[in-house]
Design a protein around this motif. Structure first.
Motif, short mmCIF file in Angstrom:
data_model
loop_
_atom_site.label_atom_id
_atom_site.label_comp_id
_atom_site.label_asym_id
_atom_site.label_seq_id
_atom_site.Cartn_x
_atom_site.Cartn_y
_atom_site.Cartn_z
N SER A 72 0.78 4.09 -2.86
CA SER A 72 0.29 5.44 -2.58
C SER A 72 1.37 6.51 -2.62
O SER A 72 1.07 7.68 -2.87
N THR A 73 2.63 6.13 -2.39
CA THR A 73 3.70 7.14 -2.33
C THR A 73 4.75 6.99 -3.42
O THR A 73 5.59 7.88 -3.57
N ASP A 95 0.84 -1.21 0.00
CA ASP A 95 0.00 0.00 0.00
C ASP A 95 0.87 1.25 0.00
O ASP A 95 0.58 2.23 -0.69
N LYS A 96 1.96 1.21 0.77
CA LYS A 96 2.88 2.35 0.81
C LYS A 96 3.55 2.56 -0.55
O LYS A 96 3.70 3.69 -1.03
N ALA A 153 9.75 1.10 1.75
CA ALA A 153 8.47 0.78 2.40
C ALA A 153 8.67 -0.22 3.53
O ALA A 153 8.03 -0.13 4.58
N GLU A 210 10.02 1.52 6.63
CA GLU A 210 8.97 2.24 7.36
C GLU A 210 8.11 1.27 8.15
O GLU A 210 7.75 1.54 9.31
#
Length: 430
Positions: A173-174, A169-170, A181, A184
């Protein structure tokens, strides 16, 4: 009428999940007693490090001798949240032999030896419940084996690992790369110091084995599940997915063949359309999509990991098992009457997204198309970009068997004009 003698519970493991189980048993004692029809008493807690301070737990209950605890004979229910294969397997077996039912969150053990554990539970007339083993707080096991017991489940498609979903998802979206990712996710506590079990799909594969066994009334072991990790997923894959109106998820997919004669279970990254309900599952959440004859399409969604969510599922099982204990009954055991064969990955039929690095010169597309045709794989769309003698070719196929796709890719790699196969991604959920 409330029974006054409490039901005694032994807790194996007092980490993130176990400590939450103990806390809820204490703080919600009156409610649990009312729902069960008798008080529940924490009779012992087996741990590896006895000197650690455990808030809310009487130190007199703590022991390092788990075997002696489950052998006591006065224990009604053993809650196992230590994980792993041994000593969990031996302790659960011993618990059954000494008169206790078992609630477990141990996906790895159930995926590997679930049939043997069920057989031992049945032999001794005891319960084996494991709602927490698959999707944390999400009620999934009980609906599959009880609520849908009169239906025919054809497919289970789900996101069953919160760590991998957070990472993907990271990236989506980014625009972050995989390592960024993952870093994080680790910093936020979603990923372990060694994330291999999650990112290589081992965790999801164990859950897929459990889900397939229950959904299709067939014994499916971990070794039966095709597994592919997500460490090779790139920002370029996400860019391609967006051009197709898709995103990428690590999916556990359990399917009954169209003719009903076999089943498959697999875990791998896949593109899914943004219109599919699973595409909107964000962060570390889990969701499972179930397709059946009578009910149609159902989706179960919620937090799939963490101390409190997992403990919630454990306590739900504890209430059910204690009720059975009071009534002198047992709940549903293993249902493997169908005994369907488990097919290999080669028989899976789906669509594919293949990205090739090719020479930028006339005739390349024709050569590539010929290889697909020779292996019986029909092309849906082709996109080509070229510059300075180098080009990328993205091919999206119609539905084809995995065996046909593997043969196609092997042949493509032999072409002089194909510099490399950059990525292969299955397309699901259509």
């Amino acid at each position: 009428m409330m029974r006054t003698r409490p039901l005694k519970v032994a807790l194996l493991g007092c980490g993130v999940v176990g400590s939450e189980v103990a806390r809820i048993m204490t703080t919600h004692a009156d409610d649990l007693a009312a729902r069960i029809g008798a008080p529940v008493e924490l009779a012992g807690v087996a741990v590896r490090r006895p000197g650690k301070v455990r808030e809310g737990i009487d130190p007199a209950l703590v022991t390092t001798d788990a075997t002696a605890l489950v052998k006591r004979g006065d224990i009604d229910v053993v809650v196992e949240v230590i994980g792993g294969i041994e000593p969990a397997r031996a302790l659960i077996t011993t618990a059954f032999e000494h008169g206790a039912s078992v609630v477990s969150a141990n996906k790895a053990l159930l995926a590997q030896d679930g049939a043997a554990l069920h057989a031992t539970a049945e032999k001794h007339g005891k319960d084996l419940y494991y709602e927490a083993a698959v999707a944390g707080a999400i009620p999934l096991i009980r609906p599959l084996r009880e609520s849908l017991a009169g239906d025919k489940v054809n497919r289970v498609l789900g996101i069953v690992n919160g760590t991998t979903n957070f990472i993907l998802d990271k990236m989506d979206s980014t625009g972050a790369g995989y390592q960024e990712a993952l870093d994080e996710a680790t910093a936020l506590g979603y990923a372990e110091a060694d994330p291999t079990a999650d990112v290589e799909g081992f965790d999801a594969a164990a859950k897929a084995a459990i889900l397939a066994g229950i959904a299709f009334h067939t014994r499916v072991r971990l070794d039966d599940v095709y597994r592919e990790g997500m460490t090779e997923v790139t920002a370029a894959d996400f860019a391609s997915a967006k051009e197709m109106g898709c995103t990428i998820k690590l999916l556990a997919i359990c399917e009954r063949a169209a003719d009903g004669g076999s089943v498959t279970a697999r875990v791998h990254p896949a593109m899914i359309p943004l219109t599919h309900p699973l595409a909107s599952v964000r962060g570390a959440y889990n969701a499972v999509f179930v397709e059946s004859d009578a009910s149609g399409q159902l989706m179960f969604y919620g937090p799939g990991a963490g101390g409190s969510p997992t403990a919630s599922a454990v306590l739900g099982d504890l209430v059910a098992v204690c009720r059975n204990r009071l009534n002198g009954a047992t709940g549903p055991g293993e249902s493997a009457y169908a005994a369907l064969p488990v097919s290999g990955m080669g028989e899976v039929v789906t669509r594919y997204h293949i990205s090739l690095d090719v020479a930028d010169k006339p005739g390349v597309l024709a050569q590539v198309a010929t290889v697909f045709a020779e292996h019986g794989v029909s092309i849906d769309t082709v996109r080509q970009q070229g510059k300075d003698g180098e080009a990328s070719l993205v091919v999206v196929t119609h539905r084809a068997s995995d065996a046909a796709l593997v043969g196609t890719v092997e042949a493509l790699r032999k072409l002089d004009t194909v510099r490399g196969v950059a990525s292969i991604m299955r397309v699901e959920g259509e």
